[in-house]
Design a protein around this motif. Sequence first.
Motif, short mmCIF file in Angstrom:
data_model
loop_
_atom_site.label_atom_id
_atom_site.label_comp_id
_atom_site.label_asym_id
_atom_site.label_seq_id
_atom_site.Cartn_x
_atom_site.Cartn_y
_atom_site.Cartn_z
N THR A 88 -14.35 -22.20 -20.05
CA THR A 88 -15.75 -22.62 -20.08
C THR A 88 -16.49 -21.91 -21.21
OG1 THR A 88 -15.77 -23.00 -17.68
CG2 THR A 88 -17.90 -22.76 -18.77
N PHE A 89 -16.30 -20.58 -21.31
CA PHE A 89 -16.97 -19.82 -22.37
C PHE A 89 -16.58 -20.34 -23.75
CE2 PHE A 89 -16.31 -16.16 -19.18
CZ PHE A 89 -17.36 -16.61 -18.40
N ALA A 90 -15.29 -20.66 -23.92
CA ALA A 90 -14.82 -21.12 -25.21
C ALA A 90 -15.48 -22.43 -25.62
CB ALA A 90 -13.30 -21.29 -25.18
N GLN A 91 -15.83 -23.25 -24.62
CA GLN A 91 -16.45 -24.54 -24.92
C GLN A 91 -17.96 -24.44 -25.11
OE1 GLN A 91 -15.32 -28.12 -22.81
NE2 GLN A 91 -13.44 -27.16 -22.07
N VAL A 92 -18.61 -23.67 -24.23
CA VAL A 92 -20.08 -23.70 -24.24
C VAL A 92 -20.71 -22.54 -24.99
CG1 VAL A 92 -20.08 -24.93 -22.03
CG2 VAL A 92 -20.36 -22.43 -22.04
N ALA A 93 -19.95 -21.45 -25.18
CA ALA A 93 -20.50 -20.28 -25.88
C ALA A 93 -19.45 -19.67 -26.80
CB ALA A 93 -20.98 -19.25 -24.86
N PRO A 94 -18.92 -20.47 -27.75
CA PRO A 94 -17.81 -20.00 -28.58
C PRO A 94 -18.17 -18.82 -29.49
CG PRO A 94 -18.70 -22.07 -29.43
CD PRO A 94 -19.34 -21.84 -28.09
N ASP A 95 -19.43 -18.60 -29.75
CA ASP A 95 -19.84 -17.52 -30.65
C ASP A 95 -20.08 -16.20 -29.91
OD1 ASP A 95 -19.77 -19.30 -32.79
OD2 ASP A 95 -21.86 -19.89 -32.49
N HIS A 96 -19.91 -16.20 -28.61
CA HIS A 96 -20.17 -15.00 -27.83
C HIS A 96 -18.86 -14.34 -27.38
CE1 HIS A 96 -24.54 -15.49 -27.45
NE2 HIS A 96 -24.29 -16.79 -27.40
N CYS A 139 -19.15 -12.31 -21.64
CA CYS A 139 -19.51 -13.49 -20.84
C CYS A 139 -18.95 -13.37 -19.43
CB CYS A 139 -18.98 -14.76 -21.50
SG CYS A 139 -19.80 -15.23 -23.03
N LEU A 140 -17.70 -12.94 -19.33
CA LEU A 140 -17.06 -12.82 -18.03
C LEU A 140 -17.69 -11.71 -17.20
CD1 LEU A 140 -14.80 -13.91 -16.24
CD2 LEU A 140 -13.26 -12.23 -17.25
N ALA A 141 -18.02 -10.59 -17.84
CA ALA A 141 -18.67 -9.48 -17.13
C ALA A 141 -20.01 -9.93 -16.56
CB ALA A 141 -18.85 -8.30 -18.07
N ALA A 142 -20.78 -10.70 -17.33
CA ALA A 142 -22.07 -11.19 -16.86
C ALA A 142 -21.88 -12.14 -15.68
CB ALA A 142 -22.81 -11.90 -17.99
N LEU A 143 -20.87 -13.00 -15.76
CA LEU A 143 -20.62 -13.94 -14.66
C LEU A 143 -20.21 -13.19 -13.40
CD1 LEU A 143 -20.32 -16.92 -13.78
CD2 LEU A 143 -17.91 -16.75 -14.44
N HIS A 144 -19.33 -12.19 -13.54
CA HIS A 144 -18.89 -11.41 -12.38
C HIS A 144 -20.07 -10.68 -11.73
CE1 HIS A 144 -14.34 -11.18 -13.54
NE2 HIS A 144 -14.73 -12.38 -13.15
N GLU A 145 -20.95 -10.16 -12.55
CA GLU A 145 -22.14 -9.48 -12.01
C GLU A 145 -22.98 -10.43 -11.16
OE1 GLU A 145 -26.42 -7.98 -13.73
OE2 GLU A 145 -24.69 -7.91 -15.06
N LEU A 146 -23.17 -11.63 -11.66
CA LEU A 146 -23.96 -12.62 -10.93
C LEU A 146 -23.25 -13.07 -9.66
CD1 LEU A 146 -25.13 -14.74 -14.00
CD2 LEU A 146 -26.57 -13.25 -12.58
N GLU A 147 -21.95 -13.24 -9.72
CA GLU A 147 -21.20 -13.67 -8.54
C GLU A 147 -21.21 -12.60 -7.46
OE1 GLU A 147 -17.91 -16.81 -10.24
OE2 GLU A 147 -17.45 -14.68 -10.41
N ASP A 148 -21.05 -11.35 -7.86
CA ASP A 148 -21.08 -10.26 -6.88
C ASP A 148 -22.46 -10.16 -6.22
OD1 ASP A 148 -18.45 -9.59 -7.29
OD2 ASP A 148 -18.89 -7.96 -8.69
N ASP A 149 -23.51 -10.34 -7.01
CA ASP A 149 -24.85 -10.31 -6.46
C ASP A 149 -25.07 -11.46 -5.48
OD1 ASP A 149 -27.67 -9.17 -6.58
OD2 ASP A 149 -28.05 -11.26 -7.13
N ASP A 150 -24.50 -12.62 -5.81
CA ASP A 150 -24.65 -13.78 -4.93
C ASP A 150 -23.95 -13.55 -3.59
OD1 ASP A 150 -25.47 -16.71 -4.64
OD2 ASP A 150 -23.33 -16.79 -4.20
#
Length: 216
Positions: free
Chosen positions: A59-67, A72-83
């Motif tokens: 997903t990151f490669a498609q929607v945020a290839p410059d990041h 990106c994964l660390a940010a997603l994991h943080e949000l998932e753990d909070d959820d």
Amino acid sequence: MISEPARTRRARHVLFDVDGTLIDAVDNQRRVWATWAQRYGLDADEVYQVALRTRPTETFAQVAPDHDPDACLAALHELEDDDVRRGVYAAFDGASELLGGLPPGSWALVTSNYEHRVRGRFRRTGLPVPELIVDAAAVEEGKPSPLPYLRAAARLGAEPEDCLVVEDAPSGVRAGLRAGMTVWGVNSAVAVEGVHRHFASLREAVPHILAFASHR
């Protein structure tokens, strides 16, 4: 004449996907991805549509290839753990009855998520937790690779042909089929391609899954 003893039937095992199969997490996943997309200045709906079809790194490669994908994964994991800590979760109708009716050691969870999140969600919904959870960290390849389901069967001491996979998503269905297992689909109006049986809801499937496990 003395008859031969009846052949001992091998135990059957049931392997469950989690999100979308036992727990309704669609709204949670959508919110997590929307928040993630907002952080990166992306369209939430477009990101979510890609995320539905691909694993996070893809997903990151498609929607945020410059990041940086690790960031990106660390940010997603943080949000998932909070959820998991704050979000509202619900088990699908029939899930508690089903899992409570299966013999201990006869079933496992096979998920693309991580075990600590699954346990957190199960605590929130009151579902019983099995002895075995095969998560994203337990295998080198995720679904649709057959490896997660084959790993679960091996750890249960089961042959693939004695396992029933219960899934809701195409990637999970393909994984179960490639593992040589019986695959039933639940919680969708239309059958996922390849399933051996289709049930519109988990509730509808409950008696049939219990019957499979007990050779009825």
